[in-house]
Design a protein around this motif. Structure first.
Motif, PDB file in Angstrom:
ATOM      1  N   ILE A  33       1.005  -1.451   0.221  1.00  0.00           N
ATOM      2  CA  ILE A  33       0.019  -0.277  -0.139  1.00  0.00           C
ATOM      3  C   ILE A  33       0.975   0.924   0.170  1.00  0.00           C
ATOM      4  O   ILE A  33       0.281   2.081  -0.903  1.00  0.00           O
ATOM      5  CB  ILE A  33      -0.557   0.132   1.360  1.00  0.00           C
ATOM      6  N   VAL A  34       2.081   0.810   0.807  1.00  0.00           N
ATOM      7  CA  VAL A  34       2.603   2.163   0.958  1.00  0.00           C
ATOM      8  C   VAL A  34       2.896   2.546  -0.249  1.00  0.00           C
ATOM      9  O   VAL A  34       3.868   3.614  -0.258  1.00  0.00           O
ATOM     10  CB  VAL A  34       3.674   2.236   1.986  1.00  0.00           C
ATOM     11  N   VAL A  35       4.226   1.931  -0.592  1.00  0.00           N
ATOM     12  CA  VAL A  35       5.428   2.119  -2.164  1.00  0.00           C
ATOM     13  C   VAL A  35       4.263   2.204  -3.429  1.00  0.00           C
ATOM     14  O   VAL A  35       4.672   2.333  -4.048  1.00  0.00           O
ATOM     15  CB  VAL A  35       5.696   1.095  -2.170  1.00  0.00           C
ATOM     16  N   THR A  36       2.658   2.134  -3.216  1.00  0.00           N
ATOM     17  CA  THR A  36       1.696   1.935  -4.164  1.00  0.00           C
ATOM     18  C   THR A  36       1.173   3.687  -3.780  1.00  0.00           C
ATOM     19  O   THR A  36       1.122   4.690  -4.697  1.00  0.00           O
ATOM     20  CB  THR A  36       0.786   1.323  -4.384  1.00  0.00           C
ATOM     21  N   GLY A  37       0.842   3.633  -2.778  1.00  0.00           N
ATOM     22  CA  GLY A  37       0.393   5.078  -2.261  1.00  0.00           C
ATOM     23  C   GLY A  37       0.900   6.235  -2.268  1.00  0.00           C
ATOM     24  O   GLY A  37       0.887   7.552  -2.606  1.00  0.00           O
ATOM     25  N   ILE A  38       2.310   6.291  -2.114  1.00  0.00           N
ATOM     26  CA  ILE A  38       2.931   7.311  -1.636  1.00  0.00           C
ATOM     27  C   ILE A  38       3.064   7.525  -2.778  1.00  0.00           C
ATOM     28  O   ILE A  38       4.074   8.720  -3.506  1.00  0.00           O
ATOM     29  CB  ILE A  38       4.345   7.235  -0.510  1.00  0.00           C
ATOM     30  N   PRO A  39       4.351   7.294  -4.324  1.00  0.00           N
ATOM     31  CA  PRO A  39       4.601   7.180  -4.929  1.00  0.00           C
ATOM     32  C   PRO A  39       3.162   8.186  -6.061  1.00  0.00           C
ATOM     33  O   PRO A  39       3.077   8.801  -6.815  1.00  0.00           O
ATOM     34  CB  PRO A  39       4.942   5.957  -6.171  1.00  0.00           C
ATOM     35  N   ALA A  40       1.894   7.901  -5.689  1.00  0.00           N
ATOM     36  CA  ALA A  40       0.845   8.050  -5.960  1.00  0.00           C
ATOM     37  C   ALA A  40       0.463   9.764  -5.633  1.00  0.00           C
ATOM     38  O   ALA A  40       0.065  10.395  -6.710  1.00  0.00           O
ATOM     39  CB  ALA A  40      -0.220   7.483  -6.019  1.00  0.00           C
ATOM     40  N   SER A  41       0.696   9.267  -4.596  1.00  0.00           N
ATOM     41  CA  SER A  41       0.507  10.807  -3.600  1.00  0.00           C
ATOM     42  C   SER A  41       1.851  11.842  -4.375  1.00  0.00           C
ATOM     43  O   SER A  41       1.525  13.229  -5.146  1.00  0.00           O
ATOM     44  CB  SER A  41       0.433  11.200  -2.797  1.00  0.00           C
ATOM     45  N   SER A  42       3.020  11.410  -5.055  1.00  0.00           N
ATOM     46  CA  SER A  42       4.302  11.848  -5.068  1.00  0.00           C
ATOM     47  C   SER A  42       3.477  13.050  -6.591  1.00  0.00           C
ATOM     48  O   SER A  42       3.874  13.565  -7.175  1.00  0.00           O
ATOM     49  CB  SER A  42       5.324  11.773  -4.964  1.00  0.00           C
ATOM     50  N   GLN A  43       2.839  11.567  -7.561  1.00  0.00           N
ATOM     51  CA  GLN A  43       2.837  11.777  -9.422  1.00  0.00           C
ATOM     52  C   GLN A  43       1.515  12.720  -9.040  1.00  0.00           C
ATOM     53  O   GLN A  43       1.830  13.560 -10.023  1.00  0.00           O
ATOM     54  CB  GLN A  43       2.181   9.958  -9.314  1.00  0.00           C
ATOM     55  N   ALA A  44       0.453  12.839  -8.073  1.00  0.00           N
ATOM     56  CA  ALA A  44      -0.293  13.374  -7.937  1.00  0.00           C
ATOM     57  C   ALA A  44       0.096  15.432  -8.039  1.00  0.00           C
ATOM     58  O   ALA A  44      -0.621  16.346  -9.056  1.00  0.00           O
ATOM     59  CB  ALA A  44      -1.362  13.265  -6.954  1.00  0.00           C
ATOM     60  N   ALA A  45       0.910  15.309  -7.514  1.00  0.00           N
ATOM     61  CA  ALA A  45       1.646  16.395  -6.913  1.00  0.00           C
ATOM     62  C   ALA A  45       2.134  17.189  -7.747  1.00  0.00           C
ATOM     63  O   ALA A  45       2.492  18.035  -8.572  1.00  0.00           O
ATOM     64  CB  ALA A  45       2.704  16.778  -5.368  1.00  0.00           C
ATOM     65  N   LEU A  46       2.990  16.255  -8.498  1.00  0.00           N
ATOM     66  CA  LEU A  46       3.951  16.894 -10.043  1.00  0.00           C
ATOM     67  C   LEU A  46       3.285  16.951 -10.947  1.00  0.00           C
ATOM     68  O   LEU A  46       3.098  17.391 -11.742  1.00  0.00           O
ATOM     69  CB  LEU A  46       4.397  15.168 -10.111  1.00  0.00           C
TER      70      LEU A  46
END
Length: 392
Positions: free
Chosen positions: A36-49
């Protein structure tokens, strides 16, 4: 045996060895939480980018007349209305060069424009180019008909009007020997630097006071990002059906290509990391169940001697494996979602809770329990009472 009896029997091993069950569930929970973390945190980072890239105009096009044509080309007065009829277009506006000169006051040389352009503008310009007012206010249906101006950020500095404090008299500038009141100052507009160096007046007052002919100079168009290339392909023909070659349209921002590449890269990364986490969790469950079968051979032999069938033995250990994995999956999913939300908030990113990953976490844990329990339950069911009781 009823499903409830089978569930109760499957929980026997977990109740009699709570420490081992807790540690096994914890191992699964860590694996699922990691997924969950290795998909959720990059997804949040991707959303910011992606948000930052979208701010660079990934859905924006500009259209203007081709310069130095014979005969001279001009965009039709109805260009904005025609462009808005294109299905994927979400917003459209325009500005026009009035070819007037602006001065701070009437004592300065009338031909000294300080490198600034006086543009006639439509009221819907700001949302179309993602601009905002830094001081004062934007033009309104009332002020666009009167001598009022809004200054771009660079124009404000060059004219010496850097702020409009409330309650103080509004400064004035001179355009074509007519005093115009400054009602607003724009913040810097990275997408349209030409606006920063411009003095913006209302469309009607430009016609009545500055001799503006009503033909727009530049059209700004926003469209659905996924169909931006299709819109670009028909924009010139829509603006000028008689002379489409007289209209030039900018290509989509390079940020759009970067945004799409980012989305593809992150998608591959998500799948790879999720797969690794699930494999690790599955190995942990399988190891736990194999050890459980080896340690409980006497129990298996006794139950077989009392008449338990091989199917019942298989069901007992398979149920235990599924319950263990499901408990770990639920705990891991909850921990992963909390960790993702906390880290994204700390980094001031948009909080993206991956619903697909959460569902995959619980569903994957159940599948892991089934797969990891197949071999141990089959091995336990194959033991004859004599083989099982030989270790007692």
């Amino acid at each position: 045996m009823s499903p409830l009896d089978l569930l109760d029997l499957g929980l026997v091993g977990l109740r009699t060895r709570p420490a081992r069950a807790a540690l096994s569930a914890l191992g699964i929970a860590i694996g699922i939480a990691t997924m969950i973390v290795v998909t959720g945190i990059p997804a949040s980072s991707q959303a910011a980018l992606v948000t930052k890239l979208s701010a660079l105009g990934t859905n924006t096009l500009q259209a203007m007349a081709v310069p130095d044509m014979d005969p001279p080309a001009a965009l039709p007065e109805s260009a904005v209305e025609m462009v808005r009829r294109i299905g994927p277009v979400t917003a459209g506006s325009a500005v026009a060069n009035t070819h007037a000169f602006v001065r701070r006051n009437d004592r300065l040389d009338a031909n000294n424009a300080a490198g600034l352009t006086v543009l006639a503008t439509r009221l819907d310009l700001l949302p179309t180019i993602n601009a905002r007012v830094r001081s004062g206010s934007w033009l309104t249906p009332a002020t666009e008909r009167f001598p009022a101006v809004v200054l771009g950020s660079v124009a404000a500095n060059r004219l010496g009007v850097t702020d409009l404090p409330p309650g103080t008299p509004a400064p004035q500038v001179v355009i074509a020997d007519r005093a115009f009141t400054v009602v607003g100052i724009l913040a810097t507009t990275p997408l349209t630097p030409d606006i920063d160096r411009s003095v913006l007046v209302g469309w009607p007052v430009a016609k009545s006071e500055l001799g503006f002919d009503g033909h727009p100079t530049v059209l700004y168009v926003q469209a659905e990002e996924a169909r931006i290339e299709a819109v670009r392909g028909v924009l010139a023909e829509t603006i000028s059906p008689e002379r489409p070659g007289a209209v030039t349209v900018t290509r989509p921002s390079d940020a759009l290509a970067a945004k799409r590449a980012t989305e593809r890269s992150f998608s591959v990364l998500f799948l790879a990391l999720a797969g690794v986490a699930l494999v690790v969790g599955g190995i942990g469950v399988a190891n736990t169940m194999v050890v459980s079968v080896l340690e409980r051979r006497s129990e298996i032999g006794l139950r077989r001697a009392l008449g338990a069938t091989r199917g019942q033995i298989r069901g007992q250990f398979l149920t235990e494996s599924v319950v263990l994995a499901t408990a770990g999956g639920l705990i891991g999913t909850a921990l992963g979602l909390l960790a993702t939300a906390g880290y994204a908030s700390w980094q001031d990113w948009p909080v993206v809770l991956p619903a697909r990953s959460a569902a995959l976490g619980v569903g994957g844990a159940i599948v892991i329990g089934v797969l990891a329990g197949v071999y141990p339950c089959v091995r336990a069911a194959r033991l004859t009472p004599t083989q099982a009781l030989a270790t007692v």
